[in-house]
Design an enzyme around this catalytic site. Structure first.
Site, PDB file in Angstrom:
ATOM      1  N   GLU A   1       0.829  -1.227   0.000  1.00  0.00           N
ATOM      2  CA  GLU A   1       0.000   0.000   0.000  1.00  0.00           C
ATOM      3  C   GLU A   1       0.858   1.270   0.000  1.00  0.00           C
ATOM      4  O   GLU A   1       0.539   2.267   0.643  1.00  0.00           O
ATOM      5  CB  GLU A   1      -1.036  -0.038   1.123  1.00  0.00           C
ATOM      6  CG  GLU A   1      -1.974  -1.222   0.901  1.00  0.00           C
ATOM      7  CD  GLU A   1      -3.336  -1.115   1.527  1.00  0.00           C
ATOM      8  OE1 GLU A   1      -3.781   0.008   1.804  1.00  0.00           O
ATOM      9  OE2 GLU A   1      -3.971  -2.170   1.709  1.00  0.00           O
TER      10      GLU A   1
ATOM     11  N   THR B   1       5.247   1.843  -0.549  1.00  0.00           N
ATOM     12  CA  THR B   1       6.449   1.621   0.258  1.00  0.00           C
ATOM     13  C   THR B   1       6.740   2.862   1.118  1.00  0.00           C
ATOM     14  O   THR B   1       6.191   3.943   0.868  1.00  0.00           O
ATOM     15  CB  THR B   1       7.683   1.403  -0.655  1.00  0.00           C
ATOM     16  OG1 THR B   1       7.839   2.588  -1.448  1.00  0.00           O
ATOM     17  CG2 THR B   1       7.521   0.188  -1.560  1.00  0.00           C
TER      18      THR B   1
HETATM   19  N1  CAA Z   1      -4.413  11.036  -3.232  1.00  0.00           N
HETATM   20  C1  CAA Z   1      -5.223  11.500  -4.202  1.00  0.00           C
HETATM   21  N2  CAA Z   1      -4.793  11.735  -5.454  1.00  0.00           N
HETATM   22  C2  CAA Z   1      -3.485  11.474  -5.719  1.00  0.00           C
HETATM   23  C3  CAA Z   1      -2.585  10.982  -4.754  1.00  0.00           C
HETATM   24  C4  CAA Z   1      -3.103  10.777  -3.455  1.00  0.00           C
HETATM   25  N3  CAA Z   1      -2.336  10.295  -2.462  1.00  0.00           N
HETATM   26  N4  CAA Z   1      -1.382  10.808  -5.322  1.00  0.00           N
HETATM   27  C5  CAA Z   1      -1.493  11.183  -6.605  1.00  0.00           C
HETATM   28  N5  CAA Z   1      -2.773  11.580  -6.843  1.00  0.00           N
HETATM   29  C6  CAA Z   1      -3.342  12.054  -8.102  1.00  0.00           C
HETATM   30  C7  CAA Z   1      -2.726  13.393  -8.509  1.00  0.00           C
HETATM   31  O1  CAA Z   1      -3.461  14.483  -7.928  1.00  0.00           O
HETATM   32  C8  CAA Z   1      -2.886  13.339 -10.010  1.00  0.00           C
HETATM   33  O2  CAA Z   1      -4.229  13.630 -10.367  1.00  0.00           O
HETATM   34  P1  CAA Z   1      -4.628  14.628 -11.586  1.00  0.00           P
HETATM   35  O3  CAA Z   1      -3.688  14.361 -12.718  1.00  0.00           O
HETATM   36  O4  CAA Z   1      -6.047  14.274 -11.859  1.00  0.00           O
HETATM   37  O5  CAA Z   1      -4.458  15.993 -11.056  1.00  0.00           O
HETATM   38  C9  CAA Z   1      -2.661  11.876 -10.326  1.00  0.00           C
HETATM   39  O6  CAA Z   1      -2.974  11.166  -9.131  1.00  0.00           O
HETATM   40  C10 CAA Z   1      -1.249  11.533 -10.754  1.00  0.00           C
HETATM   41  O7  CAA Z   1      -0.408  11.988  -9.747  1.00  0.00           O
HETATM   42  P2  CAA Z   1       1.162  12.131  -9.945  1.00  0.00           P
HETATM   43  O8  CAA Z   1       1.447  12.790 -11.264  1.00  0.00           O
HETATM   44  O9  CAA Z   1       1.679  12.780  -8.708  1.00  0.00           O
HETATM   45  O10 CAA Z   1       1.616  10.625 -10.056  1.00  0.00           O
HETATM   46  P3  CAA Z   1       3.064   9.984 -10.023  1.00  0.00           P
HETATM   47  O11 CAA Z   1       3.241   9.115 -11.191  1.00  0.00           O
HETATM   48  O12 CAA Z   1       4.100  11.044  -9.766  1.00  0.00           O
HETATM   49  O13 CAA Z   1       2.980   8.947  -8.754  1.00  0.00           O
HETATM   50  C11 CAA Z   1       2.843   8.125  -6.540  1.00  0.00           C
HETATM   51  C12 CAA Z   1       2.573   9.270  -7.529  1.00  0.00           C
HETATM   52  C13 CAA Z   1       2.586   8.775  -5.209  1.00  0.00           C
HETATM   53  C14 CAA Z   1       4.283   7.623  -6.558  1.00  0.00           C
HETATM   54  C15 CAA Z   1       1.842   6.972  -6.826  1.00  0.00           C
HETATM   55  O14 CAA Z   1       2.152   6.337  -8.044  1.00  0.00           O
HETATM   56  C16 CAA Z   1       1.785   5.963  -5.721  1.00  0.00           C
HETATM   57  O15 CAA Z   1       1.105   6.189  -4.708  1.00  0.00           O
HETATM   58  N6  CAA Z   1       2.467   4.785  -5.898  1.00  0.00           N
HETATM   59  C17 CAA Z   1       2.370   3.684  -4.956  1.00  0.00           C
HETATM   60  C18 CAA Z   1       1.296   2.728  -5.374  1.00  0.00           C
HETATM   61  C19 CAA Z   1       0.809   1.897  -4.244  1.00  0.00           C
HETATM   62  O16 CAA Z   1       0.549   2.374  -3.141  1.00  0.00           O
HETATM   63  N7  CAA Z   1       0.631   0.615  -4.496  1.00  0.00           N
HETATM   64  C20 CAA Z   1       0.095  -0.268  -3.535  1.00  0.00           C
HETATM   65  C21 CAA Z   1      -0.519  -1.435  -4.223  1.00  0.00           C
HETATM   66  S1  CAA Z   1      -2.032  -1.936  -3.502  1.00  0.00           S
HETATM   67  C22 CAA Z   1      -1.634  -2.934  -2.201  1.00  0.00           C
HETATM   68  O17 CAA Z   1      -0.529  -3.020  -1.766  1.00  0.00           O
HETATM   69  C23 CAA Z   1      -2.819  -3.595  -1.571  1.00  0.00           C
HETATM   70  C24 CAA Z   1      -2.540  -4.865  -0.924  1.00  0.00           C
HETATM   71  O18 CAA Z   1      -2.698  -5.889  -1.520  1.00  0.00           O
HETATM   72  C25 CAA Z   1      -2.214  -4.894   0.522  1.00  0.00           C
END
Ligand code: CAA
Length: 384
Positions: A365, A367
């Site tokens: 969820e 890193t």
């Molecule tokens: N909340 C709401 N919106 C968000 C957000 C957040 N925390 N982070 C990014 N966004 C939105 C941005 O506002 C943007 O929206 P708009 O273009 O509509 O304005 C869009 O998302 C893209 O944002 P970024 O350009 O900032 O995206 P990025 O490519 O730079 O990546 C990141 C951002 C934070 C690294 C994101 O990719 C991320 O959170 N990665 C981790 C993914 C993750 O948590 N995976 C977990 C897998 S699920 C799991 O583990 C479940 C399980 O089985 C236990």
């Protein structure tokens, strides 16, 4: 942060979760850590208690509780068994929450109701072999054909993968548009072309099931199986994960609390230099450090959950809670082993499981490195 007072309902949830964890989960948790057997019967009973759809409105079969109640229950369950906790967490804060927020009434009736009551289990499918932290790089694609969508691709590290029957699947529907071309689909476990890989043999949370999934021409309907708007799937995933991170922070807190309680108990029983080791300052200082870390994590979680209940922006608060709680869970589990000395290093004394379980909370969820990105971006936005 408004108040630290818990309501009667919160205390009732704590007692219920604690009793259930002690009476029903604890007796088989050691065995399941060894065999990696999924806790089917426990999850069924958690559903009957209303813990699989805690925050879902009663209108859709949920318990209608707040996020604070959910964190309390997660901590109590994970204090005893973090494998059970993650099944509950993914179902509650990723799948049920997404369906309630973005689903149509038809989707809520068909998919949310059985998940909220624990009759079915849900899974959230974002990660892929080539898209983990960089979640926009979705290679799974969905193409529209005569009013349906056809999905092809692969997902991995899917919690509840082998047991779930309802899957939220992120897929690219317009490559040109990067994250704005990603859509969230609801896939059912018995659909043609949908296959599950073998259960991963994990270091910790061993009885929860994690596997890869493949989609070969899986055909879903537009009206029933697209969640939210086409092209808004990435935003849905990010919103969902904000809440999910509070759940995983609570899981980490529960692990830390469990390790801490084991260390305190052992330190009062174990004698060295003619007295319980709890009388030694070397041990007392460790317990004090563990205690303050746990309390700080609990406050961060409570803050994030309270903000969620007030519908405030929780991006930073949830990332704070998850980053800190997961870090201290690993540290506290390590110190609990140190307090136990050699006994801490063997399976029989159970504390080593806390360390194995704690590590995953720094990975899934988002890193810890991703949480740093999220926090830094929010901080920089605030201070312009
Ligand atoms: N909340 C709401 N919106 C968000 C957000 C957040 N925390 N982070 C990014 N966004 C939105 C941005 O506002 C943007 O929206 P708009 O273009 O509509 O304005 C869009 O998302 C893209 O944002 P970024 O350009 O900032 O995206 P990025 O490519 O730079 O990546 C990141 C951002 C934070 C690294 C994101 O990719 C991320 O959170 N990665 C981790 C993914 C993750 O948590 N995976 C977990 C897998 S699920 C799991 O583990 C479940 C399980 O089985 C236990």
């Amino acid at each position: 942060m408004t108040t630290l007072q818990f309501t009667e309902t919160h205390e009732m949830i704590r007692r219920t979760a604690r009793d259930f964890a002690q009476d029903v989960i604890a007796p088989s948790s050691v065995e399941r850590d060894l065999t990696a057997e999924f806790p089917h019967d426990i999850i069924r009973q958690l559903g009957e208690l209303g813990f699989m759809g805690m925050m879902v409105s009663p209108e859709w079969g949920g318990s209608g509780l707040d996020a604070v109640s959910y964190t309390i229950a997660m901590e109590e369950i994970c204090k005893v068994d973090a494998s059970v906790g993650v099944v509950m967490s993914v179902n509650n804060s990723l799948v049920c929450w997404a369906l309630e927020q973005y689903g149509t009434d038809e989707q809520k009736e068909r998919f949310l109701r059985p998940l909220a009551s624990g009759q079915k289990i849900g899974a959230f499918c974002l990660s892929e072999p080539g898209a983990g932290s960089d979640a926009t790089q979705q290679a799974t694609i969905a193409v529209q054909q005569n009013g349906s969508w056809v999905i092809n691709g692969a997902k991995n590290w899917i919690t509840n993968g082998t047991t779930a029957s309802i899957f939220l699947v992120l897929a690219q529907t317009d490559r040109e548009k990067r994250h704005k071309g990603i859509t969230c689909f609801i896939v059912e476990g018995d659909m043609d072309g949908f296959e599950r890989g073998k259960k991963e043999d994990k270091m910790g949370i061993r009885s929860s099931d994690t596997c890869s999934l493949s989609f070969t021409n899986v055909k879903v309907s537009h009206s029933t199986h697209v969640l939210g708007e086409v092209g808004r799937g990435f935003n849905i995933a990010m919103e969902v994960l904000n809440g999910g991170r509070i759940g995983i922070a609570s899981q980490a807190l529960g692990i830390a609390q469990g390790a801490f309680e084991a260390a305190v108990k052992y330190s009062k029983e174990r004698k060295a230099f003619n007295r319980p080791i709890a009388d030694l300052q070397a041990i007392q200082f460790k317990l004090a450090e563990m205690s303050v870390k746990i309390e700080a994590a609990r406050l961060l979680i409570l803050k994030a959950a309270t903000m969620k209940d007030k519908h405030e922006n929780i991006i930073k608060a949830a990332a704070h809670a998850k980053l800190f709680a997961s870090k201290i869970a690993v540290e506290v589990a390590l110190e609990a082993i140190q307090v136990h000395g050699g006994y801490g290093y063997v399976r029989e004394y159970l504390v080593e499981r806390f360390l194995r379980d704690a590590k995953i909370t720094e990975i899934y969820e988002g890193t810890s490195e991703v949480q740093h990105i999220v926090i830094a971006r929010e901080v920089l936005k605030e201070t312009v």
